[in-house]
Each structure stands twice: as structure tokens, then as C-alpha cells.
Write an enzyme that holds these catalytic residues in place. Structure first.
Site, short mmCIF file in Angstrom:
data_model
loop_
_atom_site.label_atom_id
_atom_site.label_comp_id
_atom_site.label_asym_id
_atom_site.label_seq_id
_atom_site.Cartn_x
_atom_site.Cartn_y
_atom_site.Cartn_z
CE1 TYR A 76 -88.95 -6.70 -42.11
CE2 TYR A 76 -87.95 -5.80 -44.10
CZ TYR A 76 -88.80 -6.71 -43.48
OH TYR A 76 -89.50 -7.62 -44.22
CD GLN A 114 -98.06 -18.01 -41.53
OE1 GLN A 114 -98.14 -17.69 -42.70
NE2 GLN A 114 -99.13 -18.16 -40.77
CG HIS A 137 -92.52 -16.33 -42.70
ND1 HIS A 137 -93.81 -15.89 -42.82
CD2 HIS A 137 -92.41 -17.38 -43.55
CE1 HIS A 137 -94.47 -16.64 -43.70
NE2 HIS A 137 -93.64 -17.55 -44.15
#
Ligand code: OAD
Ligand code: ZN
Length: 284
Positions: A76, A114, A137
């Protein structure tokens, strides 16, 4: 602008514009494809560099984080590195302008995404639109505790950004996101990105708003999504069951088989033309 479209797509854009100006309630779902022209790879694109041997589905899960938090956190941080300097493209800008236009002509437009990037919000700031974007999301730029769920404010990704090297004669320093794990100040557990992973539930409020908008809209537009990941992919079906027309904007075929109008072109090319035509209908 219209010159960039093939004549077949131009015909479909004109059909879509005529339909859209005749309806009151519009619901839009965007996916990774709308950010592709800003330089952010989609999920179905093969990963590159360090991460080429991994699939998003193997990293974006609570099990993967429990097994190897450092691996998932580093991924990430790498995604944040990839995204931090990306800017909205003409599709984001056109959508922000359209939100403003809808408010003026009393149409209701609900924008659902999303995506975990903030390019819709950046476009809204650039176009001075105050409309909300519903994130199904989560948000790449937020963190929370993996155990007690408390938002992690202490060390935001922005302050994580470190100067890696200021090369001699370089115009700009290059930045790196620190991939050391962070710990919750309340319970000591590891901090994770505030993103919905595979197998996790969607945020209740966001999902409820999305379901209501899809169920009550007259036109549902799916932009840049493969329509493979549920429950988001089910919103188009919900809209269709309730009588809405479905428009899809995607250069490639998708799993969505209930589409009434297909605009088979990149969102950054087709959206500005569509919005221009909507304006022309409204102010001929
Ligand atoms: P995908 O990566 O599955 O699909 C991207 C879609 O965008 C594909 O259908 C492409 O053909 C299309 N596309 C590519 N370039 C485009 C362009 N310039 N204009 C329009 N379309 C373009 O992305 P999503 O459908 O968003 O979940 O994926 C859904 C979810 O799966 C993501 O939110 C993510 C992922 O795992 C989480 O992170 C929780
Ligand atoms: Zn905690």
C-alpha cells in the site's frame, strides 16, 4: 473533440446525451478505468516492478495482512507512492462539471466510486463543485487500527512522506513512503489502510446510499469498471430491475451483460464529448 470519436461511438454518444437530458435521476459508478488515463494502473493490469509476482487479490485481504502485515503495508505504501502525484484527467473533470450542471437544472446525480484514490475529489476542487462522492471501497489516504478500528490520525501518509535523496543538481527532491509498520496508540495493534479488502463488508452508510440511488435512478452509468467485483457490480442489475437504462463507458467488453448503450472508448475521450452534448441540449 468529436473528431476523436469513431462515427459508431459518436452515434452512441448522441443517443446517450438525448436519453440523459430527458431523465431526472442519474446514478454513476466509476472503477479503476476512470483513473487509468491519470497514470494509475487498473487492478486487472499486470503488476509491475517489485510487485510483478503478486496479484491484488493475494494482497488485499485481512488474511494476507494477518499473515504478513509488513508485506501488505509495503504494497500500500508503494501504491501511495504511485498515486500521490497523479492528477484528475478529463473524465474526472467532465464529471465534476456535470455534477454542477445537474444541480442547476434540478437533476439528481449520485456519483459512486470503487476507487480509493481521491481524483474525483481533486476534480471537484478544481471545478469548485461541492458534491459528495460515495466511496464503496474506502480511501487510500486514510488509515485505521486493524484491531480496534480507531482512525489513525497520528502519522498520516503525508507526514510519512520522506525525502529519500536530494540528488545533486536535481530540480526536485524525490520522495519515498516509509514502509515501517505503524502501531495504534490505543491498543498497540498494527495500523492498516482504511480500505475494504476482499471478504470484508462495505461501509454501511456508503452502501445504503449507493443501493438507494441505484434502485431509484432512471439511468445508471458504469464507467471504467470490469463489473467483476461484487457487491458493487450488482448495482447495475439493481438499477435495471427497477426500470433504469444502463450506459457503459469502457474501451473493452466487460462482464456487464445488461447494457443498453455502450460507449466503447476511453472515459477521458468520451466524457468531455458527452457533457458538451448534454450542455447543447440544455442551452441550445
Ligand atoms: P478493474 O481493474 O477490474 O477494471 C478496470 C476496467 O477499466 C476494465 O474493464 C478496463 O477495460 C477499463 N478501462 C481501462 N482503461 C480505461 C479507460 N481509459 N476508460 C474507461 N475504462 C477503462 O477495476 P474495477 O472494476 O474498479 O477493490 O475493480 C473493482 C475492484 O476490484 C476495485 O475497487 C478493487 C479491485 O480489487 C478493492 O481495492 C477493494
Ligand atoms: Zn487499536
Amino acid at each position: 473533440m468529436v473528431a476523436e470519436l469513431s462515427s459508431a461511438v459518436a452515434v452512441e454518444v448522441a443517443r446517450a446525451a438525448t436519453l440523459l437530458v430527458s431523465k431526472q435521476r442519474i446514478c454513476i459508478l466509476t472503477g479503476a478505468g476512470i483513473s487509468a488515463e491519470s497514470g494509475i494502473p487498473t487492478f486487472r493490469d499486470k503488476q509491475t516492478g517489485l510487485w510483478e509476482n503478486y496479484r491484488a487479490e493475494d494482497l488485499a485481504t485481512p488474511e494476507a495482512f494477518a499473515r504478513d502485515p509488513k508485506l501488505v503495508w509495503s504494497w500500500y505504501q508503494w501504491r501511495r507512492q504511485l498515486v500521490h502525484d497523479k492528477q484528475p484527467n478529463p473524465a474526472h473533470r467532465a464529471l465534476a462539471q456535470w455534477q454542477q450542471h445537474c444541480a442547476r437544472v434540478n437533476q439528481q446525480l449520485t456519483l459512486i466510486t470503487q476507487n480509493v484514490d481521491d481524483l474525483h475529489e481533486q476534480a471537484n476542487r478544481l471545478e469548485q463543485t461541492i458534491d459528495k462522492v460515495i466511496h464503496l471501497h474506502g480511501h487510500l489516504w486514510r488509515n485505521r487500527c486493524s484491531h480496534c478500528d480507531k482512525a489513525y490520525e497520528g502519522n498520516t501518509p503525508m507526514s510519512n512522506r520522506e525525502v529519500e535523496s536530494v540528488e545533486k543538481n536535481a530540480d526536485k527532491p524525490s520522495y519515498r513512503f516509509d514502509d515501517s509498520l505503524l502501531q495504534c496508540t490505543h491498543c498497540g495493534s498494527y495500523i492498516r489502510p482504511d480500505i475494504v479488502w476482499f471478504g470484508e463488508s462495505l461501509p454501511v452508510d456508503a452502501w445504503q446510499t449507493a443501493e438507494e440511488a441505484a434502485a431509484h435512478c432512471e439511468v445508471f452509468i458504469s464507467i471504467g469498471t470490469s463489473s467483476l467485483v461484487y457487491p458493487a457490480a450488482g448495482l447495475a442489475q439493481l438499477a435495471k430491475q427497477n426500470g433504469a437504462k444502463i450506459i457503459e463507458i469502457n474501451p473493452d467488453p466487460t462482464a456487464n451483460d445488461i447494457v443498453d448503450i455502450t460507449l466503447a472508448e476511453k472515459a477521458g475521450i468520451v466524457m468531455p464529448v458527452l457533457i458538451e452534448q448534454i450542455y447543447q441540449h440544455s442551452f441550445p
